[in-house]
Design an enzyme around this catalytic site. Structure first.
Site, PDB file in Angstrom:
ATOM      1  N   GLU A 233       0.893  -1.172   0.000  1.00 50.07           N
ATOM      2  CA  GLU A 233       0.000   0.000   0.000  1.00 50.07           C
ATOM      3  C   GLU A 233       0.922   1.211   0.000  1.00 50.07           C
ATOM      4  O   GLU A 233       1.501   1.550   1.031  1.00 50.07           O
ATOM      5  CB  GLU A 233      -0.900  -0.023   1.236  1.00 50.07           C
ATOM      6  CG  GLU A 233      -1.808  -1.247   1.345  1.00 50.07           C
ATOM      7  CD  GLU A 233      -2.946  -1.226   0.344  1.00 50.07           C
ATOM      8  OE1 GLU A 233      -3.220  -0.162  -0.227  1.00 50.07           O
ATOM      9  OE2 GLU A 233      -3.557  -2.296   0.119  1.00 50.07           O
ATOM     10  N   CYS A 267      -1.836   9.624   2.055  1.00 49.39           N
ATOM     11  CA  CYS A 267      -1.490   9.027   0.761  1.00 49.39           C
ATOM     12  C   CYS A 267      -2.528   9.412  -0.294  1.00 49.39           C
ATOM     13  O   CYS A 267      -2.244   9.396  -1.484  1.00 49.39           O
ATOM     14  CB  CYS A 267      -1.375   7.518   0.882  1.00 49.39           C
ATOM     15  SG  CYS A 267      -2.802   6.767   1.659  1.00 49.39           S
TER      16      CYS A 267
HETATM   17  P1  NAD Z   1       8.658   4.458   4.603  1.00 49.20           P
HETATM   18  O1  NAD Z   1       8.611   3.644   3.393  1.00 49.20           O
HETATM   19  O2  NAD Z   1       9.855   5.308   4.838  1.00 49.20           O
HETATM   20  O3  NAD Z   1       8.554   3.542   5.922  1.00 49.20           O
HETATM   21  C1  NAD Z   1       7.446   2.700   6.163  1.00 49.20           C
HETATM   22  C2  NAD Z   1       7.845   1.595   7.125  1.00 49.20           C
HETATM   23  O4  NAD Z   1       8.811   0.751   6.509  1.00 49.20           O
HETATM   24  C3  NAD Z   1       8.494   2.073   8.415  1.00 49.20           C
HETATM   25  O5  NAD Z   1       8.006   1.270   9.475  1.00 49.20           O
HETATM   26  C4  NAD Z   1       9.975   1.824   8.181  1.00 49.20           C
HETATM   27  O6  NAD Z   1      10.716   1.621   9.373  1.00 49.20           O
HETATM   28  C5  NAD Z   1       9.939   0.544   7.363  1.00 49.20           C
HETATM   29  N1  NAD Z   1      11.096   0.312   6.496  1.00 49.20           N
HETATM   30  C6  NAD Z   1      11.906   1.239   5.898  1.00 49.20           C
HETATM   31  N2  NAD Z   1      12.816   0.613   5.107  1.00 49.20           N
HETATM   32  C7  NAD Z   1      12.582  -0.714   5.214  1.00 49.20           C
HETATM   33  C8  NAD Z   1      13.181  -1.875   4.629  1.00 49.20           C
HETATM   34  N3  NAD Z   1      14.199  -1.778   3.771  1.00 49.20           N
HETATM   35  N4  NAD Z   1      12.684  -3.093   4.941  1.00 49.20           N
HETATM   36  C9  NAD Z   1      11.622  -3.206   5.783  1.00 49.20           C
HETATM   37  N5  NAD Z   1      11.024  -2.153   6.383  1.00 49.20           N
HETATM   38  C10 NAD Z   1      11.487  -0.920   6.097  1.00 49.20           C
HETATM   39  O7  NAD Z   1       7.325   5.317   4.609  1.00 49.20           O
HETATM   40  P2  NAD Z   1       6.890   6.470   5.613  1.00 49.20           P
HETATM   41  O8  NAD Z   1       7.717   7.675   5.321  1.00 49.20           O
HETATM   42  O9  NAD Z   1       6.826   5.926   7.000  1.00 49.20           O
HETATM   43  O10 NAD Z   1       5.369   6.724   5.141  1.00 49.20           O
HETATM   44  C11 NAD Z   1       4.998   7.636   4.167  1.00 49.20           C
HETATM   45  C12 NAD Z   1       4.684   6.933   2.869  1.00 49.20           C
HETATM   46  O11 NAD Z   1       3.669   5.962   3.065  1.00 49.20           O
HETATM   47  C13 NAD Z   1       4.134   7.883   1.817  1.00 49.20           C
HETATM   48  O12 NAD Z   1       4.711   7.589   0.569  1.00 49.20           O
HETATM   49  C14 NAD Z   1       2.654   7.557   1.790  1.00 49.20           C
HETATM   50  O13 NAD Z   1       1.992   7.877   0.600  1.00 49.20           O
HETATM   51  C15 NAD Z   1       2.675   6.092   2.054  1.00 49.20           C
HETATM   52  N6  NAD Z   1       1.362   5.658   2.541  1.00 49.20           N
HETATM   53  C16 NAD Z   1       0.573   4.856   1.770  1.00 49.20           C
HETATM   54  C17 NAD Z   1      -0.696   4.492   2.210  1.00 49.20           C
HETATM   55  C18 NAD Z   1      -1.609   3.604   1.418  1.00 49.20           C
HETATM   56  O14 NAD Z   1      -2.532   3.064   2.012  1.00 49.20           O
HETATM   57  N7  NAD Z   1      -1.419   3.431   0.119  1.00 49.20           N
HETATM   58  C19 NAD Z   1      -1.147   4.963   3.436  1.00 49.20           C
HETATM   59  C20 NAD Z   1      -0.319   5.789   4.176  1.00 49.20           C
HETATM   60  C21 NAD Z   1       0.942   6.113   3.736  1.00 49.20           C
END
Ligand code: NAD
Length: 489
Positions: A233, A267
């Protein structure tokens, strides 16, 4: 041992900390999850629904404390927390309490004539231990909904929330503990990227990830090594299309809320606003007039709160600067009352084009860029001209036109004369297309995404052999051929 601090974005105060999990903790969590699955997968649906009800009641009993706690670690205003973190989560829980029995019931399907005398059905079985990895923008809803969906389907869960909002993960852990869910069924780990990677190294049976496109791609790559299924997502750059016959008062309010709720860190925020040329000037002056009335940045009962992370402010400012450098005009509302904390002035941008980051990349902040369009075809082309495809909105009194346009948008969801809100209906599947993700949850899909579907054919076993078995000869060939000409001519 490393610690994750609880930061209050309203004033940058540190109000606590939690120990980061170690690689060894992840291994132990996987062992405990596997052990618990032996029991949890066989709990009755009724029993699992009872746990869901306990969690729902916990929400209601601890509502103010939850709202306060979530807002303290995210910078959200209270109404945003209540309406976007708590409400949709409660609605999904209630939906599963009512529908879980029906969704998980083995489903009888038709059996074709070639398989005469047999019966067929589908059985929905849990997958095992699910990894739920969540972001910081809706750290409660985007964690609790996949967790409860996976648990309701009979799985165990290893959950890691964002390192940016660890206090919300603590609140979630307390909530599941209070429901008395057996040991090992839902385990909360704390940490960032490294712990996330280690969870996948431990080979969960599925990874449910919400976050950025860049991380989603890395997760898909690591999961592919062991063919672990993933649901992704990811981000969005949602278009809002306003036709000349729309109710302007409603559109103005919808655009402001759609762009600035949760300080634009959604998002499905309105990140590109396309307005039909004939009403553009009138629309813009109404928008700016109403924009000036918004309260932000000083109080938890304001319209707009604080950004959640300092790092995100840098990205947002870079998008604004890039746009202005390339000719955009920035309209700022009233200036912030207080400059402390992770606060930022919301901005409307006009005179924008697709050479600017603000029109092509996810901004994830309180920025509303507006462009004009002339015709329906042009609006559709502009809306689809993006690597993202999460949600969209169409504003017009002509519902036939709206439905015609929806059919041409490449997007996971759409709201007609509304914005974002399709995500809040638990009966609708949720997810994106293109770079916005893979898979669907919420609705029945939210359970099926955490199930192995077993397809079963039953023969009572009375006949000595099947019509397609040995021996093969000309006669058996002719018999099958005759059946084909009988059934399919
Ligand atoms: P992010 O990708 O930086 O981090 C998300 C999660 O992934 C965190 O818990 C982080 O610690 C973990 N993570 C980071 N690198 C990883 C790896 N290599 N392996 C495993 N886990 C890892 O995202 P963010 O900055 O926390 O969130 C914002 C983003 O999320 C925006 O792009 C937003 O659009 C998206 N988002 C999407 C939805 C949806 O439902 N489509 C909803 C909310 C947010």
């Amino acid at each position: 041992m490393n610690k994750l601090e609880f930061v209050n974005p309203w004033n940058e105060e540190i109000f606590g900390e939690v120990a980061e999990s170690s690689v060894d903790d992840v291994k132990k969590a996987m062992e405990a999850g596997r052990a618990a699955f032996n029991h949890w997968q066989n709990t009755s649906i009724k029993n699992r629904i009872e746990y869901l009800a306990k969690i729902r009641k916990y929400f209601v009993k601890n509502l103010d404390e939850l709202v306060e706690g979530i807002s303290k670690n995210t910078g959200k205003v209270y109404t945003d927390t209540l309406s976007s973190e708590i409400y949709p989560t409660l609605d999904i829980i209630k939906y599963y309490e009512k529908n879980l029995g029906r969704i998980l019931k083995p489903r009888k399907v038709k059996t074709p004539a070639f398989l005469i005398g047999k019966e067929s059905y589908i059985e929905y079985r849990p997958m095992g231990v699910i990894a739920v990895i969540a972001p910081w923008n809706y750290p409660f809803q985007l964690s609790v909904i996949p967790i409860i969906s996976a648990l309701a389907a009979g799985n165990c869960v290893i959950y890691k929330g964002s390192e940016v909002t660890p206090y919300v993960s603590v609140l979630i852990e307390e909530m599941f503990k209070s429901a008395g869910i057996p040991e090992g069924v839902i385990q909360v780990l704390f940490g960032g990227k490294e712990i996330g990677e280690e969870i996948i190294n431990q080979k969960p049976d599925k990874v449910f990830f919400t976050g950025s496109v860049a991380t989603g791609k890395k997760i898909a790559e690591s999961a592919a090594r062991d063919l672990i299924p993933v649901e992704l997502e990811l981000g969005g750059k949602d278009p809002m299309i306003v036709f000349e016959d729309a109710n302007i008062n409603r559109v103005v309010q919808g655009a402001l809320w759609g762009a600035f709720t949760n300080c634009g860190q959604v998002c499905m925020s309105v990140e590109r606003l396309y307005v039909q040329e004939s009403i553009y000037d009138e629309f813009l002056s109404n928008l700016v007039f109403e924009f000036d009335k918004l309260n932000y940045g000083s109080d938890t009962y304001d319209d707009i709160g604080s950004m959640t992370s300092k790092a995100q402010i840098k990205i947002v400012k870079n998008h604004i600067d890039d746009a202005i450098k390339k000719g955009a005009i920035a309209i700022t509302g009233r200036k912030l009352k207080e400059e402390n904390g992770f606060k930022i002035n919301p901005v409307i941008l006009t005179n924008v084009n697709n050479d600017m980051l603000v029109m092509t990349d996810e901004t994830f902040g309180p920025v509303l860029p507006i462009m004009k369009f002339k015709t329906e075809e042009e609006a559709i082309r502009l809306a689809n001209d993006s690597p993202y495809g999460l949600n969209s909105s169409i504003w017009t009194k002509d519902l036939n036109r709206a439905k015609r346009v929806v059919r041409q948008l490449i997007t996971g969801g759409c709201c007609i004369n509304d914005v974002i809100i399709s995500v809040a209906n638990p009966h609708l599947p949720f997810g994106g297309v293109k770079n916005s993700g893979i898979g669907r949850y919420h609705s029945e899909q939210g359970i099926y995404t955490f199930c192995n579907q077993t397809s079963i054919v039953v023969d009572e076993g009375g006949k000595n052999k099947g019509i397609n078995w040995y021996p093969y000869d000309k006669k058996s060939y002719r018999r099958l051929k005759k059946l084909i000409s009988l059934l399919y001519k």
